[in-house]
Design a protein around this motif. Structure first.
Motif, PDB file in Angstrom:
ATOM      1  N   LEU A  96      -4.512  -6.008  -5.248  1.00 55.25           N
ATOM      2  CA  LEU A  96      -3.496  -6.990  -4.868  1.00 55.25           C
ATOM      3  C   LEU A  96      -4.118  -8.125  -4.070  1.00 55.25           C
ATOM      4  O   LEU A  96      -3.851  -9.306  -4.329  1.00 55.25           O
ATOM      5  N   MET A  97      -4.959  -7.787  -3.110  1.00 56.16           N
ATOM      6  CA  MET A  97      -5.563  -8.798  -2.250  1.00 56.16           C
ATOM      7  C   MET A  97      -6.546  -9.692  -3.008  1.00 56.16           C
ATOM      8  O   MET A  97      -6.745 -10.839  -2.631  1.00 56.16           O
ATOM      9  N   HIS A  98      -7.118  -9.197  -4.085  1.00 59.00           N
ATOM     10  CA  HIS A  98      -8.052 -10.009  -4.865  1.00 59.00           C
ATOM     11  C   HIS A  98      -7.399 -10.636  -6.098  1.00 59.00           C
ATOM     12  O   HIS A  98      -8.088 -11.184  -6.951  1.00 59.00           O
ATOM     13  N   SER A  99      -6.071 -10.587  -6.174  1.00 62.50           N
ATOM     14  CA  SER A  99      -5.359 -11.154  -7.329  1.00 62.50           C
ATOM     15  C   SER A  99      -5.215 -12.669  -7.251  1.00 62.50           C
ATOM     16  O   SER A  99      -4.813 -13.300  -8.223  1.00 62.50           O
ATOM     17  N   ARG A 100      -5.526 -13.238  -6.089  1.00 71.31           N
ATOM     18  CA  ARG A 100      -5.426 -14.697  -5.885  1.00 71.31           C
ATOM     19  C   ARG A 100      -4.050 -15.247  -6.257  1.00 71.31           C
ATOM     20  O   ARG A 100      -3.920 -16.316  -6.835  1.00 71.31           O
ATOM     21  N   GLY A 101      -3.028 -14.469  -5.948  1.00 75.96           N
ATOM     22  CA  GLY A 101      -1.659 -14.925  -6.184  1.00 75.96           C
ATOM     23  C   GLY A 101      -1.161 -14.712  -7.596  1.00 75.96           C
ATOM     24  O   GLY A 101      -0.020 -15.049  -7.900  1.00 75.96           O
ATOM     25  N   ARG A 102      -1.991 -14.144  -8.473  1.00 78.07           N
ATOM     26  CA  ARG A 102      -1.563 -13.901  -9.852  1.00 78.07           C
ATOM     27  C   ARG A 102      -0.694 -12.650  -9.955  1.00 78.07           C
ATOM     28  O   ARG A 102      -0.065 -12.411 -10.971  1.00 78.07           O
ATOM     29  N   GLY A 103      -0.714 -11.851  -8.885  1.00 78.61           N
ATOM     30  CA  GLY A 103       0.122 -10.658  -8.852  1.00 78.61           C
ATOM     31  C   GLY A 103      -0.517  -9.470  -9.537  1.00 78.61           C
ATOM     32  O   GLY A 103      -1.584  -9.567 -10.129  1.00 78.61           O
ATOM     33  N   VAL A 104       0.165  -8.356  -9.419  1.00 76.52           N
ATOM     34  CA  VAL A 104      -0.254  -7.105 -10.045  1.00 76.52           C
ATOM     35  C   VAL A 104       0.970  -6.485 -10.695  1.00 76.52           C
ATOM     36  O   VAL A 104       2.089  -6.959 -10.519  1.00 76.52           O
ATOM     37  N   ASP A 105       0.766  -5.427 -11.418  1.00 73.08           N
ATOM     38  CA  ASP A 105       1.839  -4.730 -12.107  1.00 73.08           C
ATOM     39  C   ASP A 105       2.945  -4.338 -11.120  1.00 73.08           C
ATOM     40  O   ASP A 105       2.668  -3.947  -9.985  1.00 73.08           O
ATOM     41  N   ALA A 106       4.173  -4.412 -11.570  1.00 74.21           N
ATOM     42  CA  ALA A 106       5.327  -4.079 -10.718  1.00 74.21           C
ATOM     43  C   ALA A 106       5.262  -2.644 -10.204  1.00 74.21           C
ATOM     44  O   ALA A 106       5.687  -2.353  -9.079  1.00 74.21           O
ATOM     45  N   ALA A 107       4.711  -1.726 -10.999  1.00 72.02           N
ATOM     46  CA  ALA A 107       4.592  -0.334 -10.566  1.00 72.02           C
ATOM     47  C   ALA A 107       3.648  -0.217  -9.369  1.00 72.02           C
ATOM     48  O   ALA A 107       3.871   0.603  -8.470  1.00 72.02           O
ATOM     49  N   VAL A 108       2.606  -1.046  -9.350  1.00 74.88           N
ATOM     50  CA  VAL A 108       1.675  -1.055  -8.217  1.00 74.88           C
ATOM     51  C   VAL A 108       2.397  -1.553  -6.970  1.00 74.88           C
ATOM     52  O   VAL A 108       2.265  -0.976  -5.893  1.00 74.88           O
ATOM     53  N   LEU A 109       3.173  -2.624  -7.125  1.00 80.90           N
ATOM     54  CA  LEU A 109       3.930  -3.144  -5.986  1.00 80.90           C
ATOM     55  C   LEU A 109       4.906  -2.096  -5.448  1.00 80.90           C
ATOM     56  O   LEU A 109       5.043  -1.936  -4.236  1.00 80.90           O
ATOM     57  N   ASP A 110       5.560  -1.376  -6.341  1.00 77.39           N
ATOM     58  CA  ASP A 110       6.476  -0.319  -5.910  1.00 77.39           C
ATOM     59  C   ASP A 110       5.729   0.760  -5.134  1.00 77.39           C
ATOM     60  O   ASP A 110       6.205   1.238  -4.104  1.00 77.39           O
ATOM     61  N   ASP A 111       4.561   1.147  -5.629  1.00 72.11           N
ATOM     62  CA  ASP A 111       3.758   2.188  -4.994  1.00 72.11           C
ATOM     63  C   ASP A 111       3.269   1.749  -3.609  1.00 72.11           C
ATOM     64  O   ASP A 111       3.162   2.561  -2.701  1.00 72.11           O
ATOM     65  N   LEU A 112       3.004   0.454  -3.458  1.00 73.03           N
ATOM     66  CA  LEU A 112       2.501  -0.064  -2.188  1.00 73.03           C
ATOM     67  C   LEU A 112       3.591  -0.234  -1.126  1.00 73.03           C
ATOM     68  O   LEU A 112       3.276  -0.506   0.038  1.00 73.03           O
ATOM     69  N   GLU A 113       4.835  -0.108  -1.525  1.00 74.02           N
ATOM     70  CA  GLU A 113       5.965  -0.217  -0.596  1.00 74.02           C
ATOM     71  C   GLU A 113       5.854  -1.513   0.226  1.00 74.02           C
ATOM     72  O   GLU A 113       5.739  -2.585  -0.337  1.00 74.02           O
ATOM     73  N   ASP A 114       5.884  -1.426   1.566  1.00 81.85           N
ATOM     74  CA  ASP A 114       5.841  -2.630   2.406  1.00 81.85           C
ATOM     75  C   ASP A 114       4.554  -3.431   2.225  1.00 81.85           C
ATOM     76  O   ASP A 114       4.524  -4.623   2.520  1.00 81.85           O
TER      77      ASP A 114
END
Length: 155
Positions: A96-114
């Motif tokens: 996520l931190m190296h995505s440069r604002g392009r984002g990551v899969d929604a499932a990853v965001l869900d897993d990362l919670e806050d």
């Protein structure tokens, strides 16, 4: 600023004010002190392990709201977690931190919670170091405890 950005900003501010897990860990198996030389943020993370899990994690440090909030969120994610989960979360947050604002899969965001709140931070390379500081300290403390954290554990 859209509603989601405002929510994410509020999560970061809340965690920087009420830092979860803040305080030196009593009788840690290992500690790691890390400093971001770019801005002066610093953290000492202590871990105690038990049967393949992080039994406890504590930290002390000073720095910007991004570094302090990221460490607080990291604490919530890994305290009590098994090492495979910690490895997966660390790899996901790093991506996520190296995505440069392009984002990551929604499932990853869900897993990362806050921790998903830091998605906007990835657009600013100098701030990425702030957000990763606690994770770097955690990985180093685990290595010092004899448990190298790597993506192969994430399964």
């Amino acid at each position: 600023m859209n509603d989601l950005d405002q929510l994410y900003q509020q999560v970061i501010l809340d965690h920087s004010r009420e830092r979860h897990g803040f305080g030196a860990l009593e009788a840690p198996d290992a500690t790691s002190h890390q400093v971001n030389p770019t801005c002066g943020d610093d953290v000492t993370v202590g871990v105690r392990l038990d049967d393949g899990r992080i039994a406890a994690v504590g930290w002390e440090g000073d720095g910007c709201s991004i570094s302090q909030a990221s460490i607080s969120v990291m604490h919530d994610l890994v305290d009590g977690a098994d090492l495979a989960t910690v490895a997966r979360l660390e790899a996901d947050f790093d991506a996520l931190m190296h995505s440069r604002g392009r984002g990551v899969d929604a499932a990853v965001l869900d897993d990362l919670e806050d921790a998903a709140a830091f998605e906007g931070v990835s657009k600013y390379p100098n701030r990425v170091k702030c957000a990763l500081l606690g994770w770097i300290a955690l990985k180093d403390a685990l290595l010092k405890a004899g448990v190298p954290l790597d993506a192969t554990q994430a399964g």
